[in-house]
Enzyme design. Sequence first.
Site, PDB file in Angstrom:
ATOM      1  CD  GLU A   1     -58.752 -46.661 -21.049  1.00 36.27           C
ATOM      2  OE1 GLU A   1     -59.579 -47.576 -20.822  1.00 36.27           O
ATOM      3  OE2 GLU A   1     -57.555 -46.727 -20.752  1.00 36.27           O
TER       4      GLU A   1
ATOM      5  CE  LYS B   1     -68.608 -51.660 -25.540  1.00 37.26           C
ATOM      6  NZ  LYS B   1     -69.757 -51.115 -24.786  1.00 37.26           N
TER       7      LYS B   1
END
Length: 447
Positions: A149, A225
Amino acid sequence: MGAPEARRALPSTLPMTQHPMKPIDIGILGLGTVGSGTYRTLTENAEAIERRVGAPVRVKKIAVAHPDRPRPVTLERGVLTGDPYEVINDPEISIICELIGGVQPAYTYIRQAFARGKHVVTANKELLAKHGAEVLGEAEERGLDCLFEGAVAGGIPVIGPLRMSLTGNRIERIEGIVNGTTNYILTRMAQEHKDFAEVLADAQRLGYAEADPSADVDGWDAAYKMCILASIAMGAHVDLAEVHPEGISKITERDFEFAHELGFTIKLLGVAKRNNGRLEVRVHPAMLPKRHPLASVDDVFNAVFVSGSSVGDVMFYGRGAGSMPTGSSVAGDVIEISRNVIAGARNCYQKLHFDPIPIVPLADVVNRFYLRLRVSDRPKTLSSVAGAMGDHDVSIARVAQHEMADGDAEIVLITHPTPESNIRAAIAQIEAQDADCAALNVIRVEE
């Protein structure tokens, strides 16, 4: 019939367990920004975490390159080691937190942890962007958990929702401001009317930008990302080599002046969207209408905007980096795996299915464009620019001409949607037909 028997009241608190549970031992590789935030979160909230897990969660060992250096956290004696394999090989450690970053030696350490039957938590965006399929595949093959995460948006929970809460949706589009350094720089440029180099120097002095800021300002951090987000959300194996990264170093104070005049702001934007059976995945500066939800995301904050087939539009917002926010995400993954260790289970969303979805080449991507040109201030210049645009099927939506101090002129155009290849060919023709003409900047316009 008599009165019903009174029900016996439940106790106000129930014992967590009849017998004390054995601690879940954690090993951490790296005690930098993220590692120290993770350690602080796990130790400062230890009592609450124990209640939520059902057993103590204990950081047993931390491996660092230089054990004798001062640390930003207070550690118990014997926790630090200079040997990562002292952590990886410890039979009592169940979960390894890889928080050193980079591809190597992190990739080797993770694989060694898997080989010893240990679950892994990582915040390593570069490693996952380049080798995510292999890492998750090995975890799946060995029946182990691997959670990440903290790799994408620091303290913002977005990977978990994409893999669980939103998994019933077909995700059509993701737009994100996923790099706090560049967002801070662009916010300062917009608000203080300063140029890139001046604000970057301030950001480095304040610690918001690295001494070598290239990973941030050239768009690579955001590209890592978006590669991860697109793979998870779209169910595709996205090759980093097919993700177009473009940074912010060409953005000037002048571009912000025109953006404001036209009703836009400028952000470094990550985009992943479906396009007729293919995917677009790109990172670049973008002009956003001021009404866009991401336009008001300023300073070091991040946000990820997701469009799903059933849920519609949702946005995740918060601090996208930093010691404690990212440490919070890592600790959350540790808690999730600790619960699974106690239950003898593993995460039900561990297995990912990747379809072979092709990526749209950048040349074929259709956008509106902002184009700022320097031209000679003489008759027919504007008509020659318009002619070059027409030769390559680029339709102009708005145009403005401004005189410059040296006698040349600045032409600003906003186009209608057109393929990237067309606008690039038109610019090449404009510059070729007049040696005094130059494209000062080209910025995509996202609606």
